[in-house]
Design a protein around this motif. Structure first.
Motif, PDB file in Angstrom:
ATOM      1  N   ASN A   1       0.191   4.196  -9.826  1.00 22.91           N
ATOM      2  CA  ASN A   1       0.477   2.795 -10.165  1.00 22.91           C
ATOM      3  C   ASN A   1       1.761   2.279  -9.519  1.00 22.91           C
ATOM      4  N   SER A   2       1.952   2.597  -8.250  1.00 18.42           N
ATOM      5  CA  SER A   2       3.201   2.226  -7.591  1.00 18.42           C
ATOM      6  C   SER A   2       3.033   1.071  -6.606  1.00 18.42           C
ATOM      7  N   GLY A   3       1.854   0.477  -6.574  1.00 19.21           N
ATOM      8  CA  GLY A   3       1.623  -0.616  -5.638  1.00 19.21           C
ATOM      9  C   GLY A   3       2.453  -1.845  -5.963  1.00 19.21           C
ATOM     10  N   THR A   4       2.867  -2.520  -4.919  1.00 19.31           N
ATOM     11  CA  THR A   4       3.651  -3.745  -5.080  1.00 19.31           C
ATOM     12  C   THR A   4       2.719  -4.959  -5.033  1.00 19.31           C
ATOM     13  N   PRO A   5       3.177  -6.104  -5.492  1.00 19.57           N
ATOM     14  CA  PRO A   5       2.364  -7.328  -5.367  1.00 19.57           C
ATOM     15  C   PRO A   5       2.017  -7.642  -3.906  1.00 19.57           C
ATOM     16  N   GLU A   6       2.940  -7.382  -2.997  1.00 20.60           N
ATOM     17  CA  GLU A   6       2.682  -7.635  -1.580  1.00 20.60           C
ATOM     18  C   GLU A   6       1.570  -6.725  -1.070  1.00 20.60           C
ATOM     19  N   GLU A   7       1.587  -5.456  -1.488  1.00 19.69           N
ATOM     20  CA  GLU A   7       0.531  -4.529  -1.074  1.00 19.69           C
ATOM     21  C   GLU A   7      -0.816  -4.965  -1.634  1.00 19.69           C
ATOM     22  N   ALA A   8      -0.840  -5.458  -2.861  1.00 25.07           N
ATOM     23  CA  ALA A   8      -2.089  -5.939  -3.462  1.00 25.07           C
ATOM     24  C   ALA A   8      -2.684  -7.070  -2.624  1.00 25.07           C
ATOM     25  N   VAL A   9      -1.847  -7.955  -2.128  1.00 26.95           N
ATOM     26  CA  VAL A   9      -2.315  -9.067  -1.292  1.00 26.95           C
ATOM     27  C   VAL A   9      -2.918  -8.542   0.004  1.00 26.95           C
ATOM     28  N   THR A  10      -2.247  -7.600   0.656  1.00 29.43           N
ATOM     29  CA  THR A  10      -2.767  -7.086   1.932  1.00 29.43           C
ATOM     30  C   THR A  10      -4.028  -6.252   1.711  1.00 29.43           C
ATOM     31  N   ILE A  11      -4.104  -5.533   0.610  1.00 27.07           N
ATOM     32  CA  ILE A  11      -5.317  -4.769   0.300  1.00 27.07           C
ATOM     33  C   ILE A  11      -6.480  -5.725   0.052  1.00 27.07           C
ATOM     34  N   ASP A  12      -6.248  -6.778  -0.718  1.00 30.29           N
ATOM     35  CA  ASP A  12      -7.308  -7.761  -0.968  1.00 30.29           C
ATOM     36  C   ASP A  12      -7.805  -8.379   0.337  1.00 30.29           C
ATOM     37  N   ALA A  13      -6.893  -8.710   1.236  1.00 26.85           N
ATOM     38  CA  ALA A  13      -7.283  -9.297   2.525  1.00 26.85           C
ATOM     39  C   ALA A  13      -8.097  -8.294   3.345  1.00 26.85           C
ATOM     40  N   PHE A  14      -7.685  -7.033   3.335  1.00 26.36           N
ATOM     41  CA  PHE A  14      -8.428  -5.986   4.044  1.00 26.36           C
ATOM     42  C   PHE A  14      -9.823  -5.834   3.438  1.00 26.36           C
ATOM     43  N   ASN A  15      -9.907  -5.806   2.107  1.00 27.20           N
ATOM     44  CA  ASN A  15     -11.206  -5.688   1.437  1.00 27.20           C
ATOM     45  C   ASN A  15     -12.119  -6.860   1.789  1.00 27.20           C
ATOM     46  N   GLU A  16     -11.567  -8.057   1.804  1.00 22.25           N
ATOM     47  CA  GLU A  16     -12.367  -9.236   2.139  1.00 22.25           C
ATOM     48  C   GLU A  16     -12.890  -9.149   3.569  1.00 22.25           C
ATOM     49  N   ARG A  17     -12.068  -8.625   4.465  1.00 19.01           N
ATOM     50  CA  ARG A  17     -12.506  -8.478   5.858  1.00 19.01           C
ATOM     51  C   ARG A  17     -13.598  -7.421   5.965  1.00 19.01           C
ATOM     52  N   LEU A  18     -13.433  -6.289   5.242  1.00 12.91           N
ATOM     53  CA  LEU A  18     -14.483  -5.259   5.246  1.00 12.91           C
ATOM     54  C   LEU A  18     -15.815  -5.858   4.781  1.00 12.91           C
ATOM     55  N   GLN A  19     -15.758  -6.679   3.749  1.00 15.64           N
ATOM     56  CA  GLN A  19     -16.970  -7.309   3.228  1.00 15.64           C
ATOM     57  C   GLN A  19     -17.568  -8.269   4.242  1.00 15.64           C
TER      58      GLN A  19
END
Length: 109
Positions: free
Chosen positions: A13-31
């Motif tokens: 549980n060490s993710g930052t809010p900034e990392e969450a944003v970049t992960i969401d963007a990566f996930n959206e691109r994968l989709q």
């Protein structure tokens, strides 16, 4: 072909809010590109329960199966044409989540 991207880290549980944003963007691109199958973050090793039913009765053990500095913090399951595509995507995923990512193919079955 499907691949497992294992996200390896040394803290839960060490993710930052900034990392969450970049992960969401990566996930959206994968989709959007048709690579997405499934993904998720995992609780820390201290939340694990090992189930062993190889004997006469199931044995449940709290805590991690292996004591290790690094552990599986999350994962992606993706579709990719070949290993080169999978490695490129894993590199982008590693940057997005700011963690190491191990790539393994699923066995054909």
């Amino acid at each position: 072909m499907q691949y497992l991207f294992s996200v390896i880290h040394d803290r839960a549980n060490s993710g930052t809010p900034e990392e969450a944003v970049t992960i969401d963007a990566f996930n959206e691109r994968l989709q959007a590109e048709g690579h997405w199958v499934f993904a998720g973050g995992l609780g820390g090793p201290d939340t694990a329960t090992l189930v062993d039913n190889r004997g006469a009765a199931p044995v449940l053990t709290d805590g991690p199966f292996v004591e290790t500095k690094e552990f599986l913090a999350g994962f992606w399951i993706i579709e990719a044409a070949d290993l080169d595509v999978a490695l490129r995507l894993a590199s982008e995923g590693s940057r997005a989540c700011n963690r190491k990512v191990e790539v393994r193919p699923f066995l054909a079955g």
